[in-house]
Design a protein around this motif. Structure first.
Motif, PDB file in Angstrom:
ATOM      1  N   LYS A  47      33.621  50.524  35.047  1.00 28.20           N
ATOM      2  CA  LYS A  47      34.055  49.230  35.776  1.00 28.20           C
ATOM      3  C   LYS A  47      35.260  48.602  35.033  1.00 28.20           C
ATOM      4  CE  LYS A  47      32.692  45.516  38.673  1.00 28.20           C
ATOM      5  NZ  LYS A  47      33.722  44.529  38.387  1.00 28.20           N
ATOM      6  N   ILE A  48      35.078  48.295  33.716  1.00 24.60           N
ATOM      7  CA  ILE A  48      35.708  47.768  32.823  1.00 24.60           C
ATOM      8  C   ILE A  48      37.355  48.411  32.797  1.00 24.60           C
ATOM      9  CG2 ILE A  48      36.495  47.309  30.422  1.00 24.60           C
ATOM     10  CD1 ILE A  48      33.641  46.248  30.084  1.00 24.60           C
ATOM     11  N   ILE A  49      37.377  49.791  32.655  1.00 28.14           N
ATOM     12  CA  ILE A  49      38.466  50.570  32.709  1.00 28.14           C
ATOM     13  C   ILE A  49      39.204  50.402  34.111  1.00 28.14           C
ATOM     14  CG2 ILE A  49      39.547  52.961  32.730  1.00 28.14           C
ATOM     15  CD1 ILE A  49      37.175  53.609  30.349  1.00 28.14           C
ATOM     16  N   SER A  50      38.565  50.433  35.091  1.00 25.86           N
ATOM     17  CA  SER A  50      39.039  50.431  36.157  1.00 25.86           C
ATOM     18  C   SER A  50      39.716  48.980  36.628  1.00 25.86           C
ATOM     19  CB  SER A  50      37.930  50.865  37.571  1.00 25.86           C
ATOM     20  OG  SER A  50      38.509  50.605  38.837  1.00 25.86           O
ATOM     21  N   ASP A  51      38.867  48.039  36.349  1.00 27.71           N
ATOM     22  CA  ASP A  51      39.236  46.822  36.719  1.00 27.71           C
ATOM     23  C   ASP A  51      40.554  46.271  35.947  1.00 27.71           C
ATOM     24  OD1 ASP A  51      37.017  46.552  38.507  1.00 27.71           O
ATOM     25  OD2 ASP A  51      35.790  45.242  37.469  1.00 27.71           O
ATOM     26  N   ARG A  52      40.618  46.611  34.683  1.00 27.40           N
ATOM     27  CA  ARG A  52      41.401  46.163  33.598  1.00 27.40           C
ATOM     28  C   ARG A  52      42.466  47.162  33.749  1.00 27.40           C
ATOM     29  NH1 ARG A  52      37.709  43.943  28.591  1.00 27.40           N
ATOM     30  NH2 ARG A  52      36.468  42.441  29.767  1.00 27.40           N
ATOM     31  N   ASN A  53      42.460  48.256  34.376  1.00 20.95           N
ATOM     32  CA  ASN A  53      43.701  49.119  34.615  1.00 20.95           C
ATOM     33  C   ASN A  53      44.334  49.721  33.295  1.00 20.95           C
ATOM     34  OD1 ASN A  53      44.809  50.714  36.704  1.00 20.95           O
ATOM     35  ND2 ASN A  53      46.295  49.056  37.314  1.00 20.95           N
ATOM     36  N   TYR A  54      43.319  49.914  32.129  1.00 15.93           N
ATOM     37  CA  TYR A  54      43.988  50.258  30.978  1.00 15.93           C
ATOM     38  C   TYR A  54      45.078  51.422  31.098  1.00 15.93           C
ATOM     39  CZ  TYR A  54      40.415  47.593  28.696  1.00 15.93           C
ATOM     40  OH  TYR A  54      39.403  46.741  28.343  1.00 15.93           O
ATOM     41  N   ASP A  55      44.985  52.386  32.092  1.00 17.64           N
ATOM     42  CA  ASP A  55      45.628  53.522  32.234  1.00 17.64           C
ATOM     43  C   ASP A  55      47.071  53.265  32.770  1.00 17.64           C
ATOM     44  OD1 ASP A  55      43.615  54.957  30.948  1.00 17.64           O
ATOM     45  OD2 ASP A  55      42.912  55.843  32.926  1.00 17.64           O
ATOM     46  N   ALA A  56      47.216  52.081  33.236  1.00 19.30           N
ATOM     47  CA  ALA A  56      48.591  51.387  33.887  1.00 19.30           C
ATOM     48  C   ALA A  56      49.237  50.636  32.851  1.00 19.30           C
ATOM     49  CB  ALA A  56      48.394  51.074  35.109  1.00 19.30           C
ATOM     50  N   PHE A  57      49.014  50.399  31.890  1.00 21.66           N
ATOM     51  CA  PHE A  57      49.807  49.298  30.924  1.00 21.66           C
ATOM     52  C   PHE A  57      51.015  50.000  30.593  1.00 21.66           C
ATOM     53  CE2 PHE A  57      51.019  47.457  27.312  1.00 21.66           C
ATOM     54  CZ  PHE A  57      50.949  45.990  27.466  1.00 21.66           C
ATOM     55  N   GLU A  58      52.116  49.104  30.962  1.00 22.83           N
ATOM     56  CA  GLU A  58      53.497  49.612  30.446  1.00 22.83           C
ATOM     57  C   GLU A  58      54.208  48.213  30.222  1.00 22.83           C
ATOM     58  OE1 GLU A  58      57.033  52.063  32.598  1.00 22.83           O
ATOM     59  OE2 GLU A  58      55.052  51.977  33.388  1.00 22.83           O
ATOM     60  N   LEU A  59      54.862  48.294  29.009  1.00 23.75           N
ATOM     61  CA  LEU A  59      55.904  47.447  28.728  1.00 23.75           C
ATOM     62  C   LEU A  59      56.940  48.155  28.060  1.00 23.75           C
ATOM     63  CD1 LEU A  59      56.240  44.352  29.319  1.00 23.75           C
ATOM     64  CD2 LEU A  59      55.346  43.798  26.938  1.00 23.75           C
ATOM     65  N   GLY A  60      58.301  48.019  28.456  1.00 20.22           N
ATOM     66  CA  GLY A  60      59.391  48.457  27.749  1.00 20.22           C
ATOM     67  C   GLY A  60      59.386  50.083  28.037  1.00 20.22           C
ATOM     68  N   THR A  61      59.749  51.055  27.184  1.00 20.19           N
ATOM     69  CA  THR A  61      59.988  52.275  27.235  1.00 20.19           C
ATOM     70  C   THR A  61      58.401  52.905  27.085  1.00 20.19           C
ATOM     71  OG1 THR A  61      62.289  52.274  26.041  1.00 20.19           O
ATOM     72  CG2 THR A  61      61.150  54.454  26.298  1.00 20.19           C
TER      73      THR A  61
END
Length: 206
Positions: free
Chosen positions: A163-177
């Motif tokens: 649930k933590i991984i899903s709620d915080r959307n770790y796999d989608a974090f993106e900043l810059g290149t």
């Protein structure tokens, strides 16, 4: 001279610390800062009697310390600053603002893996003696010990971890290149080409 802010992102258990070590081999003068180290520092220096106190400690101590330290090194003009954490949208705005304020080009290296593999790694790591006790207890003060880590009072469940991984959307974090690696099988992961590219790029921007 260009300056680079490298973020190692991804869920717990993706090997961000290992990648940090590989980057340090290529960039020995880089400055590294991790939220987990700061969490451990405050847990040892102040401690907490319950999970509410730990959460408040993170809000009022850990994150302000992290951003203040990051700002100091960016203001000093460190050419390469690297930070690793399971970053989420919670930190994204502040990190972007700081990069813009101090003129840093941001690179995100995002690590992903199959959930069942991540869970096995997390389960194992939480029971290793090297794991800082503050992560797996609902109360902690410096000097506390627990020989049998299976008896810890705050082990996360598989469902809560998912649930933590899903709620915080770790796999989608993106900043810059963005560069992304699937680390489900560590033996198939080769960072050499990326490290070569970064080394050349940073050297050319001296």
């Amino acid at each position: 001279m260009k300056k680079y802010f490298i973020l190692l992102a991804g869920s717990p258990g993706t090997g961000k610390t290992y990648l940090m070590n590989k980057l340090r081999e290529r960039f020995p003068d880089m400055y590294e800062i991790t939220l987990d180290k700061i969490k451990e520092y405050y847990a040892d220096s102040i401690g907490f009697d319950n999970l509410e106190e730990r959460a408040e400690q993170e809000r009022s101590k850990v994150y302000p310390f992290y951003y203040k330290a990051l700002a100091l090194y960016m203001e000093a003009g460190k050419k390469v600053v690297v930070s690793e954490y399971p970053f989420s949208d919670k930190q994204k705005g502040q990190l972007q603002k700081m990069a813009e304020t101090y003129g840093y080009e941001v690179i995100t290296i995002r690590l992903t893996a199959d959930f069942d593999v991540l869970w096995k790694r997390r389960y194992t790591r939480d029971r290793e003696h090297e794991r800082h006790l503050s992560y797996i207890m609902d109360h902690y003060h410096y000097g506390d010990s627990l020989d049998d880590r299976r008896l810890a009072t705050n082990h996360i469940t598989k469902e809560a971890f998912k649930k933590i991984i899903s709620d915080r959307n770790y796999d989608a974090f993106e900043l810059g290149t963005l560069y992304e690696f699937d680390v489900t099988d560590y033996e198939k992961v080769d960072y050499t080409s990326l490290l070569d590219k970064l080394e050349q790029q940073i050297a050319n921007d001296e």
